[in-house]
Design a protein around this motif. Structure first.
Motif, PDB file in Angstrom:
ATOM      1  N   PHE A  37       0.868  -1.164   0.000  1.00 26.05           N
ATOM      2  CA  PHE A  37       0.000   0.000   0.000  1.00 26.05           C
ATOM      3  C   PHE A  37       0.905   1.214   0.000  1.00 26.05           C
ATOM      4  O   PHE A  37       1.760   1.353   0.867  1.00 26.05           O
ATOM      5  N   SER A  39       1.232   5.040   0.414  1.00 33.03           N
ATOM      6  CA  SER A  39       0.637   6.270   0.925  1.00 33.03           C
ATOM      7  C   SER A  39       1.540   7.427   0.502  1.00 33.03           C
ATOM      8  O   SER A  39       2.755   7.359   0.665  1.00 33.03           O
ATOM      9  N   TYR A  40       0.948   8.459  -0.055  1.00 30.35           N
ATOM     10  CA  TYR A  40       1.756   9.569  -0.567  1.00 30.35           C
ATOM     11  C   TYR A  40       0.937  10.851  -0.551  1.00 30.35           C
ATOM     12  O   TYR A  40      -0.290  10.833  -0.480  1.00 30.35           O
ATOM     13  N   SER A  41       1.628  11.963  -0.609  1.00 28.38           N
ATOM     14  CA  SER A  41       0.979  13.253  -0.745  1.00 28.38           C
ATOM     15  C   SER A  41       0.706  13.472  -2.233  1.00 28.38           C
ATOM     16  O   SER A  41       1.548  13.163  -3.078  1.00 28.38           O
ATOM     17  N   ASN A  68      -2.564   1.937  -4.527  1.00 31.70           N
ATOM     18  CA  ASN A  68      -2.618   3.329  -4.051  1.00 31.70           C
ATOM     19  C   ASN A  68      -3.987   3.879  -4.391  1.00 31.70           C
ATOM     20  O   ASN A  68      -4.792   3.208  -5.026  1.00 31.70           O
ATOM     21  N   ASP A  69      -4.252   5.101  -4.004  1.00 31.17           N
ATOM     22  CA  ASP A  69      -5.603   5.649  -4.174  1.00 31.17           C
ATOM     23  C   ASP A  69      -6.003   5.884  -5.621  1.00 31.17           C
ATOM     24  O   ASP A  69      -7.177   6.074  -5.905  1.00 31.17           O
TER      25      ASP A  69
END
Length: 75
Positions: A37, A39-41, A68-69
């Motif tokens: 998974f 996660s990032y800005s 990711n999203d």
């Protein structure tokens, strides 16, 4: 045990239609796949894309499943 079942299935296929059978052993199971998974800005979307480029060969070989999203479907 799954590996054994896959092997039995492959042998049956080879016996049923030897000419159509191709030997591609893939005894990996779902538990062998590393799920990632990320996660990032969203400001770092370009870095995410670069990371995904480097992970694609591992995904293609079935070694990782990077999530990711951006994979969220609308609706």
């Amino acid at each position: 045990m799954r590996e054994y079942s896959k092997l039995i299935q492959m042998v049956r296929l080879a016996l049923e239609d030897p000419e159509a059978f191709s030997l591609e052993l893939d005894l990996r199971t779902e538990s062998d796949i590393n799920r990632l998974f990320i996660s990032y800005s969203h400001r770092d979307a370009d870095i995410l894309e670069r990371l995904l480029v480097h992970l694609r060969p591992l995904e293609r070989d079935g070694l990782v499943d990077a999530w990711n999203d951006t994979r969220i479907a609308a609706g």
